[in-house]
Write an enzyme that holds these catalytic residues in place. Structure first.
Site, short mmCIF file in Angstrom:
data_model
loop_
_atom_site.label_atom_id
_atom_site.label_comp_id
_atom_site.label_asym_id
_atom_site.label_seq_id
_atom_site.Cartn_x
_atom_site.Cartn_y
_atom_site.Cartn_z
N GLY A 9 55.89 3.47 26.74
CA GLY A 9 56.59 2.63 27.71
C GLY A 9 57.46 1.66 26.94
O GLY A 9 56.94 0.77 26.25
N ALA A 10 58.78 1.87 27.02
CA ALA A 10 59.71 0.99 26.30
C ALA A 10 60.36 -0.01 27.25
O ALA A 10 61.50 -0.42 27.07
CB ALA A 10 60.77 1.84 25.59
N GLY A 11 59.62 -0.36 28.29
CA GLY A 11 60.12 -1.36 29.26
C GLY A 11 59.88 -2.76 28.73
O GLY A 11 59.85 -2.99 27.51
N VAL A 13 57.22 -4.99 28.77
CA VAL A 13 56.02 -5.32 27.98
C VAL A 13 55.99 -4.48 26.70
O VAL A 13 55.70 -4.99 25.62
CB VAL A 13 54.73 -5.09 28.80
CG1 VAL A 13 53.50 -5.39 27.94
CG2 VAL A 13 54.71 -5.96 30.05
N ARG A 82 54.44 -4.98 39.30
CA ARG A 82 54.40 -5.54 40.66
C ARG A 82 55.76 -6.10 41.08
O ARG A 82 56.52 -6.60 40.27
CB ARG A 82 53.43 -6.72 40.70
CG ARG A 82 52.02 -6.33 40.76
CD ARG A 82 51.18 -7.50 41.18
NE ARG A 82 51.00 -8.49 40.12
CZ ARG A 82 50.41 -9.66 40.31
NH1 ARG A 82 49.98 -9.99 41.52
NH2 ARG A 82 50.25 -10.51 39.32
N ASN A 95 50.45 4.62 39.27
CA ASN A 95 50.16 4.39 37.86
C ASN A 95 49.04 5.30 37.34
O ASN A 95 49.02 5.63 36.16
CB ASN A 95 49.84 2.91 37.60
CG ASN A 95 51.12 2.08 37.59
OD1 ASN A 95 52.22 2.63 37.64
ND2 ASN A 95 50.99 0.78 37.51
N ASN A 120 48.72 -1.82 34.85
CA ASN A 120 47.92 -2.32 35.98
C ASN A 120 47.62 -1.24 37.01
O ASN A 120 48.37 -0.28 37.10
CB ASN A 120 48.70 -3.45 36.68
CG ASN A 120 48.38 -4.80 36.09
OD1 ASN A 120 47.26 -5.06 35.68
ND2 ASN A 120 49.38 -5.67 36.06
N HIS A 175 41.16 -8.69 35.78
CA HIS A 175 42.53 -9.19 35.75
C HIS A 175 43.07 -9.17 37.17
O HIS A 175 43.79 -8.27 37.57
CB HIS A 175 43.36 -8.29 34.83
CG HIS A 175 44.76 -8.77 34.63
ND1 HIS A 175 45.07 -10.04 34.21
CD2 HIS A 175 45.96 -8.13 34.77
CE1 HIS A 175 46.39 -10.15 34.11
NE2 HIS A 175 46.94 -9.02 34.45
O1 TXD Z 1 47.81 -8.20 31.47
C1 TXD Z 1 48.25 -7.09 31.69
N1 TXD Z 1 47.51 -6.03 31.41
C2 TXD Z 1 49.61 -6.90 32.22
C3 TXD Z 1 49.95 -5.62 32.78
C4 TXD Z 1 50.60 -7.89 32.07
C5 TXD Z 1 51.91 -7.62 32.41
C6 TXD Z 1 52.34 -6.34 32.92
N2 TXD Z 1 51.27 -5.47 33.27
C7 TXD Z 1 51.56 -4.09 33.67
O2 TXD Z 1 52.15 -3.37 32.58
C8 TXD Z 1 52.56 -3.94 34.79
O3 TXD Z 1 51.97 -4.21 36.04
C9 TXD Z 1 52.93 -2.47 34.62
O4 TXD Z 1 51.93 -1.65 35.20
C10 TXD Z 1 52.93 -2.28 33.10
C11 TXD Z 1 54.32 -2.27 32.45
O5 TXD Z 1 55.01 -3.43 32.84
P1 TXD Z 1 56.56 -3.64 32.39
O6 TXD Z 1 56.95 -4.99 32.87
O7 TXD Z 1 56.73 -3.28 30.97
O8 TXD Z 1 57.27 -2.53 33.30
P2 TXD Z 1 58.71 -1.85 33.03
O9 TXD Z 1 59.63 -2.81 32.37
O10 TXD Z 1 59.11 -1.23 34.33
O11 TXD Z 1 58.40 -0.69 31.97
C12 TXD Z 1 57.61 0.40 32.25
C13 TXD Z 1 58.16 1.54 31.40
C14 TXD Z 1 59.56 2.01 31.81
O12 TXD Z 1 60.45 1.95 30.70
C15 TXD Z 1 59.33 3.44 32.28
O13 TXD Z 1 60.44 4.31 32.01
C16 TXD Z 1 58.11 3.83 31.47
O14 TXD Z 1 57.27 2.67 31.54
N3 TXD Z 1 57.40 5.01 31.97
C17 TXD Z 1 56.88 5.93 31.14
N4 TXD Z 1 56.86 6.01 29.80
C18 TXD Z 1 56.27 7.09 29.25
N5 TXD Z 1 55.67 8.06 29.99
C19 TXD Z 1 55.65 8.01 31.33
N6 TXD Z 1 55.06 8.97 32.04
C20 TXD Z 1 56.28 6.91 31.97
N7 TXD Z 1 56.47 6.54 33.26
C21 TXD Z 1 57.15 5.37 33.24
#
Ligand code: TXD
Length: 307
Positions: A9-11, A13, A82, A95, A120, A175
């Protein structure tokens, strides 16, 4: 050669986690995502920042799991975040599907890795990742209690007008709404906040900690927090790859500690090369233990919803 940490996941976080890992210097980092170009672009940008910030880590962006092979730690941040008004539990269906495919692909290429889950709803996804991977519980853990404690530290420092560096905060449980911040064990330079602040101030700190994520979601309007979450995941991955034996509150499978069995929940854990090397049982009051058991029941009630 440095150990390899893969961040899935290069989003928001995932990128912050990869960047902090690269800066901290203990591991080479592979960043993988389903979106073509995204991890490659971010990896290049981070590598070039090394010239300014003075670090030399190898950061590789990819869409191919073959490039993640033999990772020591796989940090999983893939999944939806979220939106305002949503609870973390609303993310479970979408998820879980993402988690299943990510875990299957990751374990195929890194059969000895420790899986560090961030997606999450955290406590449920960590349990699910363990089930899908078939790994022993010590090799699957989740990041959240470290973040929740960091939030509580911030609110304590803000209330006491002191440095966040002098503050320790203890947060256990899930959490979510049933998180268990423990004011009695939260201190400023060793002095419990129960001796420093009024009951009203402590209640406000506990409430703000529990709602810390939602406050940021409401302000950002799209997406959720990522600086502190990404930094927390990087600190945990580093504690594992360096075999540090640091005690970091983590989402771990309890096996009788606190009277709870076979549920993933936040508790202090010693982290090292084997992942979770020990779960520490700190003495809790009956009320604190009851709150932890409530959290365990709520998390466990969601297990049947998983595919
Ligand atoms: O304390 C904690 N655990 C948390 C959890 C704190 C903050 C965020 N938390 C959760 O992390 C949030 O609720 C999400 O479920 C995840 C990721 O959050 P983020 O803010 O990074 O979300 P983004 O910016 O949308 O990035 C998600 C990336 C995005 O680039 C998608 O293209 C990628 O996930 N993605 C995938 N990558 C690889 N493989 C698959 N299948 C895939 N599907 C989506």
């Amino acid at each position: 050669m440095k150990p390899k940490v893969t961040v899935v996941g290069a989003g928001n976080v995932g990128a912050q986690c990869a960047y902090r890992l690269a800066q901290r210097g203990a591991a080479d980092v592979t960043l993988i995502d389903v979106v073509e170009g995204l991890p490659q672009g971010k990896a290049l940008d981070m590598s070039q920042a090394g010239a300014v910030d003075g670090f030399d880590a190898l950061i590789t962006g990819t869409n191919n799991y073959a490039d993640t092979k033999e990772s020591a730690v796989v940090v999983i941040t893939a999944g939806l975040a979220r939106k305002p008004g949503m609870s973390r539990d609303d993310l479970i269906g979408k998820n879980a599907a993402i988690m299943k495919s990510v875990v299957e692909n990751s374990v195929k290429h890194s059969p000895h890795a420790v899986l560090l889950i961030v997606t999450n709803p955290l406590d449920v996804m960590t349990h699910y990742a363990r089930r899908i991977s078939g790994y022993p519980a010590n090799r699957v853990l989740g990041m959240a209690p470290l973040l929740d404690a960091a939030r509580m530290q911030y609110f304590i420092a803000d209330t006491c007008k002191c440095s966040i560096k002098d503050v320790y905060a203890e947060v256990l449980g899930s959490h979510g709404d049933l998180m268990v911040p423990v004011p009695r064990l939260s201190t400023v330079k060793g002095k419990p906040i129960t001796e420093l602040l009024t009951a009203e101030q402590i209640k406000a700190i506990v409430d703000k900690t529990t709602n810390g994520g939602a406050e940021i979601v409401a302000l950002l309007k799209s997406g959720s927090a990522y600086y502190a979450p990404g930094s927390a995941a990087a600190a945990m991955a580093e504690a594992i790859v360096t075999d540090s034996k640091k005690v970091i509150s983590s989402c771990v499978q309890l096996s009788g500690q606190y009277g709870i069995k076979n549920v993933y929940l936040g508790a202090p854990a010693k982290l090292g090369k084997a992942g979770v090397e020990e779960v520490l049982e700190i003495e809790l009051t009956a009320a604190e233990k009851g709150a932890l058991q409530n959290a365990a029941q709520a998390v466990q009630a969601l297990y049947p919803v998983l595919p």
